[in-house]
Design a protein around this motif. Structure first.
Motif, PDB file in Angstrom:
ATOM      1  N   ASP A 178      -2.118 -41.536  51.059  1.00 18.10           N
ATOM      2  CA  ASP A 178      -2.140 -40.791  49.794  1.00 18.10           C
ATOM      3  C   ASP A 178      -0.758 -40.660  49.179  1.00 18.10           C
ATOM      4  O   ASP A 178      -0.627 -40.290  48.006  1.00 18.10           O
ATOM      5  N   SER A 179       0.273 -40.936  49.960  1.00 15.41           N
ATOM      6  CA  SER A 179       1.635 -40.882  49.416  1.00 15.41           C
ATOM      7  C   SER A 179       1.943 -42.105  48.560  1.00 15.41           C
ATOM      8  O   SER A 179       2.955 -42.134  47.856  1.00 15.41           O
ATOM      9  N   LEU A 180       1.080 -43.118  48.619  1.00 15.46           N
ATOM     10  CA  LEU A 180       1.244 -44.287  47.755  1.00 15.46           C
ATOM     11  C   LEU A 180       0.901 -43.895  46.323  1.00 15.46           C
ATOM     12  O   LEU A 180      -0.175 -43.362  46.052  1.00 15.46           O
ATOM     13  N   ILE A 181       1.809 -44.174  45.413  1.00 15.19           N
ATOM     14  CA  ILE A 181       1.558 -43.905  44.004  1.00 15.19           C
ATOM     15  C   ILE A 181       1.986 -45.113  43.171  1.00 15.19           C
ATOM     16  O   ILE A 181       2.753 -45.956  43.622  1.00 15.19           O
ATOM     17  N   ARG A 182       1.468 -45.165  41.965  1.00 18.63           N
ATOM     18  CA  ARG A 182       1.849 -46.225  41.035  1.00 18.63           C
ATOM     19  C   ARG A 182       3.035 -45.760  40.183  1.00 18.63           C
ATOM     20  O   ARG A 182       3.224 -44.554  39.987  1.00 18.63           O
ATOM     21  N   HIS A 183       3.785 -46.717  39.683  1.00 20.94           N
ATOM     22  CA  HIS A 183       4.835 -46.377  38.722  1.00 20.94           C
ATOM     23  C   HIS A 183       4.233 -45.586  37.556  1.00 20.94           C
ATOM     24  O   HIS A 183       4.835 -44.647  37.030  1.00 20.94           O
ATOM     25  N   TYR A 184       3.024 -45.934  37.203  1.00 15.16           N
ATOM     26  CA  TYR A 184       2.270 -45.247  36.152  1.00 15.16           C
ATOM     27  C   TYR A 184       2.123 -43.753  36.437  1.00 15.16           C
ATOM     28  O   TYR A 184       2.157 -42.923  35.518  1.00 15.16           O
ATOM     29  N   ASP A 185       1.972 -43.398  37.697  1.00 16.42           N
ATOM     30  CA  ASP A 185       1.765 -42.004  38.060  1.00 16.42           C
ATOM     31  C   ASP A 185       3.028 -41.161  37.886  1.00 16.42           C
ATOM     32  O   ASP A 185       2.961 -39.926  37.850  1.00 16.42           O
ATOM     33  N   ILE A 186       4.172 -41.811  37.770  1.00 15.98           N
ATOM     34  CA  ILE A 186       5.429 -41.089  37.594  1.00 15.98           C
ATOM     35  C   ILE A 186       5.742 -40.858  36.118  1.00 15.98           C
ATOM     36  O   ILE A 186       6.048 -39.744  35.705  1.00 15.98           O
ATOM     37  N   ASN A 187       5.669 -41.928  35.335  1.00 16.87           N
ATOM     38  CA  ASN A 187       6.091 -41.786  33.934  1.00 16.87           C
ATOM     39  C   ASN A 187       5.126 -42.398  32.919  1.00 16.87           C
ATOM     40  O   ASN A 187       5.474 -42.539  31.748  1.00 16.87           O
ATOM     41  N   GLY A 188       3.920 -42.768  33.368  1.00 14.91           N
ATOM     42  CA  GLY A 188       2.925 -43.279  32.433  1.00 14.91           C
ATOM     43  C   GLY A 188       3.110 -44.732  32.027  1.00 14.91           C
ATOM     44  O   GLY A 188       2.365 -45.238  31.174  1.00 14.91           O
ATOM     45  N   LYS A 189       4.063 -45.418  32.643  1.00 13.15           N
ATOM     46  CA  LYS A 189       4.285 -46.824  32.319  1.00 13.15           C
ATOM     47  C   LYS A 189       3.123 -47.669  32.844  1.00 13.15           C
ATOM     48  O   LYS A 189       2.576 -47.387  33.908  1.00 13.15           O
ATOM     49  N   ASP A 190       2.757 -48.713  32.121  1.00 11.33           N
ATOM     50  CA  ASP A 190       1.630 -49.573  32.483  1.00 11.33           C
ATOM     51  C   ASP A 190       2.016 -50.490  33.650  1.00 11.33           C
ATOM     52  O   ASP A 190       2.091 -51.715  33.514  1.00 11.33           O
ATOM     53  N   CYS A 191       2.224 -49.865  34.801  1.00  9.61           N
ATOM     54  CA  CYS A 191       2.742 -50.587  35.969  1.00  9.61           C
ATOM     55  C   CYS A 191       2.276 -49.870  37.246  1.00  9.61           C
ATOM     56  O   CYS A 191       2.387 -48.640  37.333  1.00  9.61           O
ATOM     57  N   PRO A 192       1.766 -50.635  38.205  1.00  4.59           N
ATOM     58  CA  PRO A 192       1.406 -52.058  38.181  1.00  4.59           C
ATOM     59  C   PRO A 192       0.142 -52.263  37.337  1.00  4.59           C
ATOM     60  O   PRO A 192      -0.856 -51.567  37.542  1.00  4.59           O
ATOM     61  N   LYS A 193       0.209 -53.186  36.416  1.00  6.81           N
ATOM     62  CA  LYS A 193      -0.803 -53.326  35.373  1.00  6.81           C
ATOM     63  C   LYS A 193      -2.228 -53.424  35.911  1.00  6.81           C
ATOM     64  O   LYS A 193      -3.135 -52.721  35.439  1.00  6.81           O
ATOM     65  N   TYR A 194      -2.444 -54.271  36.896  1.00  3.76           N
ATOM     66  CA  TYR A 194      -3.809 -54.472  37.393  1.00  3.76           C
ATOM     67  C   TYR A 194      -4.370 -53.194  38.015  1.00  3.76           C
ATOM     68  O   TYR A 194      -5.550 -52.873  37.840  1.00  3.76           O
ATOM     69  N   PHE A 195      -3.524 -52.448  38.717  1.00  2.06           N
ATOM     70  CA  PHE A 195      -3.982 -51.216  39.351  1.00  2.06           C
ATOM     71  C   PHE A 195      -4.126 -50.069  38.349  1.00  2.06           C
ATOM     72  O   PHE A 195      -4.804 -49.079  38.640  1.00  2.06           O
ATOM     73  N   VAL A 196      -3.486 -50.184  37.204  1.00  2.23           N
ATOM     74  CA  VAL A 196      -3.695 -49.204  36.131  1.00  2.23           C
ATOM     75  C   VAL A 196      -4.993 -49.507  35.394  1.00  2.23           C
ATOM     76  O   VAL A 196      -5.770 -48.613  35.070  1.00  2.23           O
TER      77      VAL A 196
END
Length: 271
Positions: free
Chosen positions: A229-247
């Motif tokens: 659960d500590s795994l997060i996307r770049h998107y989860d930090i600042n809303g950036k569309d990254c990693p795109k496929y996982f967003v």
């Protein structure tokens, strides 16, 4: 010619005047004092009323207050020890040894991509995609290293990552785990970053890349004492569309966490 008295003398005289016009003790400065009533013989003799029932109540109240105070202090002490211990970060990031399947190829220390700032603790592992289709891990590592050639006296580009997972499943480590990387602003101070290569614009990882990402994430979770659960996307930090496929595909992101959890269990059962 008369000399003026010192300021201290003037203040003392004024203070004496103010003190003389103060209301008598027990009276209000806003109301005239009430006429005094004759005291009873007992009050006149002892100066206070006799209340035999008051002393036991006061002793009980004092005992209750003492017990309550001790309880609060005991609870506070236990809470400080308990929560303080939980908040203490005990993982020695500098002591973590990379496995043989991770190639350590650290980039040069510089202000743009490897600032040589100590990373004191890790609370999350952040997954990225490179947004540069069909490029290799080695090429992107070279890009991070090349940022060191910028003029430090002028504004420049800052970017880097702790790890890069390549198209063939290779894993490069660009920055030690006990140093900050420029990837997860404003969370660079407590995160580790993984950049992942992808073959096309969709950002979907091929099987070899995905397998290595799961393996690396599981290893990091174990070494850093974190859960999937500590795994997060770049998107989860600042809303950036990254990693795109996982967003774009939330189900795929949830599946990655499940696969990492499974990999951790498999590793634990083999050890």
């Amino acid at each position: 010619m008369k000399t003026k008295p010192p300021k201290d003398d003037i203040f003392q005289k004024d203070y004496d005047k103010i003190r003389q016009i103060q209301p008598r003790p027990g009276s209000s400065p806003l109301k005239p004092p009430l006429p005094s009533r004759p005291k009873s013989r007992h009050v006149a003799e002892s100066g206070k009323k006799h209340r035999p029932w008051l002393a036991p109540l006061m002793r009980q109240a004092a005992a209750l207050f003492l017990a309550l105070a001790l309880g609060i202090l005991t609870g506070a002490g236990w809470g400080y020890w308990h929560w303080g211990k939980e908040k203490t970060y005990e993982v020695d990031l500098k002591a973590i040894q990379a496995p043989a399947w991770v190639e350590q190829d650290f980039i040069r220390k510089n202000i743009f991509s490897r600032p040589d700032v100590t990373l004191k603790q890790v609370n999350n592992i952040v997954i990225h995609y490179l947004a540069n289709p069909n490029t290799s891990a080695k090429n992107n590592r070279g890009y991070f290293d090349g940022l060191a050639d910028q003029n430090p006296q002028e504004p420049g580009e800052s970017r880097s990552s702790h790890f890069i997972v390549g198209l063939e499943g290779e894993i490069l480590q660009c920055i030690p785990l006990n140093e900050v990387a420029y990837a997860n602003a404003p969370r660079n101070f407590d995160t580790v970053s993984i950049e992942v290569c992808h073959p096309d614009e969709t950002g979907q990882f091929n099987p070899a890349t995905y397998s290595s990402l799961v393996k690396l994430s599981a290893w990091l979770c174990q070494e850093l004492e974190l859960s999937p659960d500590s795994l997060i996307r770049h998107y989860d930090i600042n809303g950036k569309d990254c990693p795109k496929y996982f967003v774009d595909h939330e189900d795929a992101w949830k599946q990655l966490k499940k696969d990492v959890k499974k990999a951790i269990k498999n590793t634990a059962s083999q050890s």
